[in-house]
Design a protein around this motif. Structure first.
Motif, PDB file in Angstrom:
ATOM      1  N   ARG A  60     -35.732  38.062  25.189  1.00 13.34           N
ATOM      2  CA  ARG A  60     -34.756  37.295  25.981  1.00 13.34           C
ATOM      3  C   ARG A  60     -33.423  37.154  25.258  1.00 13.34           C
ATOM      4  O   ARG A  60     -32.380  37.056  25.902  1.00 13.34           O
ATOM      5  CB  ARG A  60     -35.308  35.901  26.295  1.00 13.34           C
ATOM      6  CG  ARG A  60     -36.408  35.921  27.341  1.00 13.34           C
ATOM      7  CD  ARG A  60     -37.186  34.621  27.316  1.00 13.34           C
ATOM      8  NE  ARG A  60     -36.395  33.504  27.811  1.00 13.34           N
ATOM      9  CZ  ARG A  60     -36.490  33.012  29.040  1.00 13.34           C
ATOM     10  NH1 ARG A  60     -37.329  33.547  29.887  1.00 13.34           N
ATOM     11  NH2 ARG A  60     -35.750  32.004  29.419  1.00 13.34           N
ATOM     12  N   PHE A  61     -33.464  37.135  23.925  1.00 18.50           N
ATOM     13  CA  PHE A  61     -32.203  37.048  23.183  1.00 18.50           C
ATOM     14  C   PHE A  61     -31.278  38.210  23.533  1.00 18.50           C
ATOM     15  O   PHE A  61     -30.058  38.070  23.488  1.00 18.50           O
ATOM     16  CB  PHE A  61     -32.464  37.051  21.668  1.00 18.50           C
ATOM     17  CG  PHE A  61     -32.793  35.702  21.122  1.00 18.50           C
ATOM     18  CD1 PHE A  61     -31.793  34.756  20.942  1.00 18.50           C
ATOM     19  CD2 PHE A  61     -34.092  35.371  20.781  1.00 18.50           C
ATOM     20  CE1 PHE A  61     -32.092  33.518  20.434  1.00 18.50           C
ATOM     21  CE2 PHE A  61     -34.403  34.118  20.275  1.00 18.50           C
ATOM     22  CZ  PHE A  61     -33.395  33.189  20.104  1.00 18.50           C
ATOM     23  N   GLY A  62     -31.873  39.349  23.852  1.00 21.12           N
ATOM     24  CA  GLY A  62     -31.072  40.521  24.191  1.00 21.12           C
ATOM     25  C   GLY A  62     -30.175  40.299  25.399  1.00 21.12           C
ATOM     26  O   GLY A  62     -29.201  41.025  25.606  1.00 21.12           O
ATOM     27  N   GLN A  81     -28.354  37.648  25.868  1.00 21.06           N
ATOM     28  CA  GLN A  81     -27.253  36.721  25.579  1.00 21.06           C
ATOM     29  C   GLN A  81     -25.858  37.272  25.855  1.00 21.06           C
ATOM     30  O   GLN A  81     -25.023  36.564  26.406  1.00 21.06           O
ATOM     31  CB  GLN A  81     -27.349  36.219  24.133  1.00 21.06           C
ATOM     32  CG  GLN A  81     -28.456  35.202  23.966  1.00 21.06           C
ATOM     33  CD  GLN A  81     -28.304  34.392  22.692  1.00 21.06           C
ATOM     34  OE1 GLN A  81     -27.542  34.754  21.811  1.00 21.06           O
ATOM     35  NE2 GLN A  81     -29.032  33.306  22.600  1.00 21.06           N
ATOM     36  N   PRO A  82     -25.582  38.537  25.493  1.00 25.84           N
ATOM     37  CA  PRO A  82     -24.223  39.038  25.764  1.00 25.84           C
ATOM     38  C   PRO A  82     -23.903  39.084  27.253  1.00 25.84           C
ATOM     39  O   PRO A  82     -22.737  39.169  27.627  1.00 25.84           O
ATOM     40  CB  PRO A  82     -24.241  40.454  25.178  1.00 25.84           C
ATOM     41  CG  PRO A  82     -25.379  40.490  24.242  1.00 25.84           C
ATOM     42  CD  PRO A  82     -26.383  39.509  24.741  1.00 25.84           C
ATOM     43  N   GLN A  94     -24.974  36.708  29.341  1.00 29.16           N
ATOM     44  CA  GLN A  94     -24.956  35.352  29.885  1.00 29.16           C
ATOM     45  C   GLN A  94     -23.633  34.691  29.569  1.00 29.16           C
ATOM     46  O   GLN A  94     -22.867  35.155  28.733  1.00 29.16           O
ATOM     47  CB  GLN A  94     -26.097  34.535  29.279  1.00 29.16           C
ATOM     48  CG  GLN A  94     -27.450  35.047  29.678  1.00 29.16           C
ATOM     49  CD  GLN A  94     -28.561  34.296  28.977  1.00 29.16           C
ATOM     50  OE1 GLN A  94     -28.886  34.577  27.842  1.00 29.16           O
ATOM     51  NE2 GLN A  94     -29.097  33.308  29.655  1.00 29.16           N
TER      52      GLN A  94
END
Lengths: 267, 333
Positions: A105-107, A109-110, A112
């Motif tokens: 899920r961190f992937g 972030q760009p 969001q």
């Protein structure tokens, strides 16, 4: 099928990178072939990881520039760069208890922002990344419960979720045994087959020859050779890079060069 | 994931219920003569001027300040631990609180009166303390070893503490003014103190909300966070500023209280898992819970006099410190 936008080009122009006063990369100009797997190889301390850091904007150049589709990456906003170029650092560590899907899920972030919180599309991309990396069954497992190869695939899945046309991997297989290395390399080939440009630093010339379309051989911060493995790897190059002698044979199945009878160079 | 979330919702509900209960009890018990029953009657509105004075003018501000201090210290601890990647990084242990206390003592000795500029001076002191600590983590070998960072912090704290004591020894007026404050206590604080602290807490809250996503990514390491488009250096500066605002404010109100910033994030992490965004929410309820509980025990344990609250937080914090060090999972934060 995952949507990947047409690959932008990544190149360097007279790039100088140093640590303090020590110049590691000197006046390096290289253009990375789009849609292919490029391996940066060379002896320890030749500057290959530094070059990769420079390409990912983790290392500010003294002179020269890294150009993404012709534009200096220092001028790009962080999020915009992270939507074009994903990076897997060497020996990345996750906090204890983080699960595979939480990592992936961190992937997102760009992609969001303040007005764009977690969406159905994000969820779909995460599920796709899990599938691409073959980790569906392990999605809710904490990372520390995985094997080395699975863990590395989970990190790569995070960069897949970033949906970038460019993917930089810093020694993605350095701590893995042979079976796990193959797992990772096959995933890398799969990603390139979808049109991504992959650049990885490898210390193992043999796997670079086997899995890369294009090699950049670095020594002392300078490119000593670049091109397809079969075209550039010669006993002389191997000797120049690693101070070893070897006999080169051709892999009967893949046609890529194989190093045989590797021994310390007698001077 | 849904299981974890549902589970956490239950935990959060329990924590908030506990917080309401503890706040209520905090209004009812004290070291003085006004017992729980009289207090309850005063709360219900009976004409008992003594009791309602005690409940509304003494215990209510004290309770509110306890809640604010708990939130501030808990969140500051979690933030400091996230940027230093060290589960032992705690404002009280690392000298951030000591920096704030030292700055306040210094201005008192130089002639300022306690109330006026205490908060901003304390925040400035906390900022300097915070910078000293984080620059120590930059020194080779210290940053990678959590225990050595704490040792360095303890030495720094000790130094500032003794300098503070030394100044107060030479200045009787300052000593009288802040004797109770310097050991950490919630006794005798007024709502004005809290009102002065609120703007800082709001600013810090907004900053933390804005930073939540990059802060979470920082747990993957600086390089990975940069790869996701964040600016770790910028985040670190913002966190330092927030920690200074929060710890400085809390210290200005209640004096240096150690271990809250260690225990609260420790418990919060155990409940919330590795994501700092969830951990911070838990800190917001666990912090006040710990401070209020400690304050209540401080009031009743040796009634009619009071214990300094720092004694109780240390009693509860020291075992946690030992547990964290012994768990051997330090570098993984």
């Amino acid at each position: 099928m995952m949507q990947v936008e047409p690959s932008p080009t990544l190149a360097t122009d007279a790039l100088d990178l140093s640590y303090g006063t020590r110049r590691v990369i000197a006046s390096l100009g290289v253009s990375l072939p789009s849609g292919q797997v490029t391996a940066i190889v060379g002896p320890n301390g030749c500057g290959k990881s530094t070059l990769l850091s420079g390409l990912a904007r983790l290392h500010k150049p003294d002179k020269g520039a890294v150009l993404l589709s012709g534009e200096d990456i220092q001028r790009l906003p962080g999020r915009e760069l992270a939507r074009k170029l994903a990076l897997l650092p060497q020996e990345a560590v996750a906090p204890e208890g983080l699960t595979v899907s939480e990592l992936i899920r961190f992937g997102r972030q760009p992609h969001q922002g303040w007005l764009r919180q977690w969406s159905a599309e994000d969820q779909q991309v995460v599920e796709h990344a899990l599938h691409a990396a073959g980790l569906e069954a392990l999605a809710e497992r904490p990372l520390e419960a995985l094997s080395g190869g699975q863990r590395q695939r989970a990190w790569i899945a995070m960069t897949i979720a970033q949906q970038t046309p460019l993917l930089l991997l810093d020694e993605p297989t350095s701590a893995l045994d042979l079976g796990h290395q193959i797992e990772v390399f096959e995933l890398v080939r799969h990603l390139a087959s979808q049109g991504r440009t992959v650049v990885m630093v490898l210390h193992d010339l043999a796997s670079a020859c086997r899995y890369a379309d294009y090699l950049i051989a670095l020594n002392d911060g300078q490119i000593v050779a670049q091109g397809a493995p079969a075209a550039i790897v010669t006993p002389a190059l191997v000797r120049a890079l690693y101070q070893v002698d070897c006999t080169l044979i051709t892999d009967p199945d893949t046609g890529s060069p194989l190093l045989a009878n590797v021994r310390r160079a007698c001077s | 994931m849904p299981i974890r979330v549902a589970h956490q919702r239950t935990q959060m509900t329990l924590l908030l219920t506990a917080l309401v209960a503890v706040s209520l009890v905090s209004l009812l018990v004290g070291a003085g003569e006004v017992g729980p029953l009289r207090s309850l009657a005063a709360l219900a509105g009976t004409q008992d001027s003594d009791a309602s004075f005690v409940v509304w003018q003494l215990r209510a501000p004290r309770t509110l300040i306890g809640i604010a201090v708990g939130m501030a210290l808990g969140v500051a601890g979690a933030l400091l631990q996230a940027v230093s990647r060290n589960p032992l990084a705690e404002p009280g242990l690392l000298g951030v609180s000591a920096g704030a206390a030292f700055a306040v003592a210094l201005t008192l000795v130089m002639g300022a009166s306690a109330a006026t500029l205490r908060i901003s001076v304390a925040q400035l002191g906390a900022l300097v303390g915070c910078l000293c600590v984080l620059s120590v983590t930059r020194v080779r070998g210290v940053g990678s070893d959590p225990v050595r960072l704490v040792l360095a912090g303890a030495a720094f704290s000790g130094l500032l503490g003794s300098l503070t004591s030394l100044m107060l020894l030479y200045d009787q007026r300052a000593a009288d003014e802040i004797r109770f404050w310097v050991i950490g206590s919630l006794a005798g604080r007024r709502l004005d103190d809290l009102a002065a602290m609120l703007p800082s807490m709001l600013v810090a809250a907004v900053a933390v909300v804005l930073m939540a996503r990059p802060l979470a990514a920082l747990a993957l390491g600086e390089r990975a966070a940069s790869g996701l488009g964040h600016h770790p250096g910028l985040i670190r500066w913002c966190v330092v500023a927030c920690v200074a605002l929060l710890v400085g404010g809390a210290t200005a109100m209640a004096g240096p209280i150690a271990f809250v910033g260690l225990v609260v994030p420790f418990v919060a992490r155990a409940m919330a898992g590795p994501d700092i965004r969830r951990t911070l929410w838990f800190c917001l309820s666990i912090g006040p819970l710990m401070v209020l509980a400690a304050d209540m025990i401080a009031r009743v344990a040796v009634a009619p006099s009071e214990l300094p609250i720092g004694v109780l937080t240390a009693l509860c914090g020291a075992p946690v410190l030992v547990a964290v060090v012994r768990a051997r999972r330090l570098p993984s934060l």
